[in-house]
Write an enzyme that holds these catalytic residues in place. Structure first.
Site, PDB file in Angstrom:
ATOM      1  N   ALA A 216      29.866  28.281 -57.453  1.00 33.08           N
ATOM      2  CA  ALA A 216      29.087  29.282 -56.730  1.00 33.08           C
ATOM      3  C   ALA A 216      29.075  29.002 -55.241  1.00 33.08           C
ATOM      4  CB  ALA A 216      27.658  29.316 -57.274  1.00 33.08           C
ATOM      5  N   GLU A 219      33.162  30.026 -53.861  1.00 31.57           N
ATOM      6  CA  GLU A 219      33.770  31.342 -54.087  1.00 31.57           C
ATOM      7  C   GLU A 219      32.924  32.466 -53.502  1.00 31.57           C
ATOM      8  OE1 GLU A 219      36.193  33.590 -57.619  1.00 31.57           O
ATOM      9  OE2 GLU A 219      34.534  32.282 -58.189  1.00 31.57           O
ATOM     10  N   SER A 221      30.574  32.282 -51.128  1.00 31.13           N
ATOM     11  CA  SER A 221      30.502  32.200 -49.668  1.00 31.13           C
ATOM     12  C   SER A 221      31.792  32.679 -49.016  1.00 31.13           C
ATOM     13  CB  SER A 221      30.197  30.759 -49.237  1.00 31.13           C
ATOM     14  OG  SER A 221      28.905  30.381 -49.638  1.00 31.13           O
ATOM     15  N   CYS A 329      18.717  32.378 -55.706  1.00 31.73           N
ATOM     16  CA  CYS A 329      19.866  31.498 -55.482  1.00 31.73           C
ATOM     17  C   CYS A 329      19.441  30.184 -54.842  1.00 31.73           C
ATOM     18  CB  CYS A 329      20.888  32.203 -54.601  1.00 31.73           C
ATOM     19  SG  CYS A 329      22.299  31.169 -54.158  1.00 31.73           S
ATOM     20  N   GLU A 338      26.129  28.676 -43.392  1.00 32.59           N
ATOM     21  CA  GLU A 338      27.587  28.792 -43.312  1.00 32.59           C
ATOM     22  C   GLU A 338      28.011  30.120 -42.687  1.00 32.59           C
ATOM     23  OE1 GLU A 338      31.298  28.634 -46.457  1.00 32.59           O
ATOM     24  OE2 GLU A 338      29.486  27.479 -46.890  1.00 32.59           O
TER      25      GLU A 338
END
Length: 380
Positions: A216, A219, A221, A329, A338
């Site tokens: 998670a 992929e 992000s 999340c 990020e």
């Protein structure tokens, strides 16, 4: 609920235009859909209803039930279906995970994210044009960041660069190495939680969470970064505003997440353990439901002019891309950091960034979950 069931996930008519189903979909709080597996489910469409369903104890995420709808015809990988995602197991696990996955750990990672970002942009700038933003930047950055956080050694990250899942036996072997030689990383912290006597993670839970955090963490992000570049280059007025005022970046990231053009809510599949009422509609026990986050993010009852992409949007409720309630999340703070650092650096490095092909030539992956782009050619 009236009419023929919709096929879900919906198809995007172009890389940044909303699916036609969004128009008028919120008139009905619950609609019938057909999933890629051919099974039927009920789609929850409204923002407030979805927030309520996500916190309803009668709505279960346990997909081990034999009568739950299948998401796809492909068999779900074993590690994805063996951990109980309902109370009391899930809150216990999440509480233990939170002790290791702290905001402070993410904040401490920001300088390293900037360093990794700079190196990748240097390499991209020195290479040929157009460059594939996904291959040259988005995926390598996301892989390196999550591997840094988890503690995957630098010389072992190459195996994750082809957008493939890490082998289960690799993660098991890495955990044993970390147990023998712990470091200042998330897997070492999880091992410490596992080995403590007060409410420890089981070995199965430790392996599952470590693997899922890796999957998670890179992929989603990476696909969000690609989505953001497609949206910004397709809306040059918004990109210009962001360049002129970098202080808009946090709000811009939230709007980009709200208007995401990749990813679906297929993985939000739930099971109703007792009758519930949603928007005046009774959903019977035993039903499979999907809380459609991307549909909620375009609910006109929650967002003013939801079809408009506006990085200065304010006074609207929070986007639901990271879900809500007990399944919010756990990596949201890392994803935000990020995206903020990467997008700010990209726009600063490439003032003339634009797509290298007409936007309608972008191709999506054949994946009902991510709907990511196979490549995103850019020039500058």
């Amino acid at each position: 609920m009236t009419g023929q069931p919709y096929a879900y996930p919906f198809v995007w008519p172009s890389p940044f235009e909303q699916p036609k189903e969004f128009s008028g979909l919120h008139d009905e709080p619950v609609v019938e859909v057909i999933l890629p597996s051919g099974d039927e489910a009920l789609l929850i469409t409204r923002y407030e209803d979805i927030r309520a369903v996500l916190t309803d104890p009668r709505v279960s995420k346990n997909r081990n039930r034999p009568d739950i709808a299948r998401m796809t015809i492909k068999k779900v990988k074993a590690f994805q279906s063996q951990v109980d995602m309902d109370p009391p197991a899930h809150p216990r696990m999440r509480g233990l995970i939170a002790r290791a996955f702290t905001p402070a750990r993410v904040e401490n990672l920001r300088p390293r994210i900037r360093e990794l970002t700079g190196g990748l942009l240097d390499a991209m700038a020195a290479g040929p044009q157009p460059a594939d933003f996904a291959e040259a930047f988005a995926f390598p950055l996301s892989i390196q960041v999550i591997c840094e956080l988890l503690g995957v050694p630098a010389d072992e990250r190459e195996q994750f660069t082809q957008r493939t899942a890490p082998p289960w036996d690799y993660m098991a072997e890495l955990i044993e190495r970390k147990r023998a030689n712990p470091g200042d990383d998330l897997i070492s912290a999880l091992i410490q939680v596992h080995d403590e006597k007060d409410g420890r993670l089981s070995s199965q839970e430790l392996h599952w969470w470590s693997t899922m955090l890796l999957l998670a963490g890179y992929e989603t992000s990476a696909n969000q970064l690609c989505s953001a570049v497609v949206m910004l280059t397709s809306h040059p007025d918004q990109m210009a505003k962001l360049r002129e005022d970098p202080a808009l970046l946090p709000g811009a990231v939230e709007e980009l997440l709200r208007c995401q053009v990749v990813g679906t809510s297929l993985s939000m599949l739930r099971y109703v353990t007792d009758d519930i009422e949603v928007g005046g509609v009774t959903i019977p026990r035993g039903s499979s439901v999907i809380t459609a986050l991307e549909v909620a993010n375009h609910d006109p009852a929650a967002f003013r002019c939801p079809e408009r992409f506006d990085i200065t949007r304010s006074d609207d409720p929070p986007q639901l891309t990271f879900s809500a309630g007990r399944h919010f999340c756990v990596g949201a703070s890392l994803a935000r950091a990020e995206l903020q650092i990467a997008l700010g650096s990209v726009l600063d490095r490439f003032p003339n960034l634009r797509l290298g092909v007409p936007v309608d030539q972008l191709v999506r992956t054949e994946d009902a979950f991510t709907q990511g782009f196979t490549e995103v050619p850019v020039t500058w």
